[in-house]
Design a protein around this motif. Sequence first.
Motif, PDB file in Angstrom:
ATOM      1  N   ALA A 139       0.827  -1.205   0.000  1.00 13.04           N
ATOM      2  CA  ALA A 139       0.000   0.000   0.000  1.00 13.04           C
ATOM      3  C   ALA A 139       0.860   1.253   0.000  1.00 13.04           C
ATOM      4  N   ARG A 140       1.975   1.196   0.693  1.00 13.07           N
ATOM      5  CA  ARG A 140       2.864   2.357   0.725  1.00 13.07           C
ATOM      6  C   ARG A 140       3.488   2.635  -0.631  1.00 13.07           C
ATOM      7  N   GLN A 141       3.432   1.641  -1.526  1.00 13.26           N
ATOM      8  CA  GLN A 141       3.913   1.824  -2.892  1.00 13.26           C
ATOM      9  C   GLN A 141       2.776   2.172  -3.853  1.00 13.26           C
ATOM     10  N   GLY A 142       1.573   2.323  -3.314  1.00  8.38           N
ATOM     11  CA  GLY A 142       0.428   2.694  -4.137  1.00  8.38           C
ATOM     12  C   GLY A 142      -0.440   1.543  -4.576  1.00  8.38           C
ATOM     13  N   TYR A 143      -0.082   0.295  -4.225  1.00 10.93           N
ATOM     14  CA  TYR A 143      -0.905  -0.850  -4.588  1.00 10.93           C
ATOM     15  C   TYR A 143      -2.093  -0.942  -3.640  1.00 10.93           C
ATOM     16  N   ASP A 144      -3.269  -1.248  -4.201  1.00 10.79           N
ATOM     17  CA  ASP A 144      -4.508  -1.155  -3.446  1.00 10.79           C
ATOM     18  C   ASP A 144      -5.409  -2.343  -3.769  1.00 10.79           C
TER      19      ASP A 144
END
Length: 302
Positions: A148-153
């Motif tokens: 999530a911190r890399q933008g994956y959701d």
Amino acid sequence: MQIKFSNALLKHISVLFSIALFAGNTYAKTTAETTAKGVLWEVKSATNTAYLFGSIHLAKASFYPLPEKVQKAYKQADTLAVELDGTDGEAAVKALPLLKYAAPDKLQNHLQPATWESLQKMTGPVAERFQPLKPAMVATGLLVGSFARQGYDPAQGVDIHFINRAKKDKKSIVELETMEYQAQILGGLSDEEGDAMLSQTLESISNGEAIRDTNQLIAAWKDGNAEKVVSMLQAEANKNPGSKKIMKRLLDERNPAMADKIVELMAAGKHVLVVVGAGHIAGTNSISDLLKQRGLQVRQIK
């Protein structure tokens, strides 16, 4: 014997339950990226045609819109077939006990002291909140948070994208498995397997390998390179007996039942778009391979 799990295998394990249990949270903003090609297969019988699309369960809004070939496969379908409906909160609640310990038992009782210390070091006092959960759930939460911190959701995952769209368009949705079945797989890991999974999750997050391996895997999927996706998973899984054993349980042993259900849907005259994890799509003993063995014509659409 010390059990080892590859980073690619850990990634595959982590997505099994991330959708149902983590969708709805707020995640980091995505960065600008190209849209994704994905991996799409056409499946033909004597009387019907279905489409098989490899899913990435953790994605970004920038992956959309999906290419026209995928849009056409969706539009012709009256039925969407998925591994499970990750938006079904009631099913998640029913499955969750399989991934928890019955009090007074707790996580720490099933881990090596070094693994528990590593978890405490990474999460601080929050580690105590993980005590009711089995190692697979803890590893999942840590990995999803890291991605999530890399933008994956999870809310942007391909499965969820099509499930939400199918509900809006009033298409039939068929689950090829159940959440309870998947929970039994993860909750049924032995103490040795669970400890190894969590220990190596902590290590892969700390040294950055989890993110690097995930980015490489997703890049191959975005390029539509099914062969590379499969080769990466297989190469990592075959590095040691522990990973190979779990990979067989997570992929090979699940694929036959899913392939049989796809055949049944086609035989019933359903126009189906099947959306399952990309690791199930290609290679030996994959769904596409099993469908060929059942007499169907299967080809990748590039």
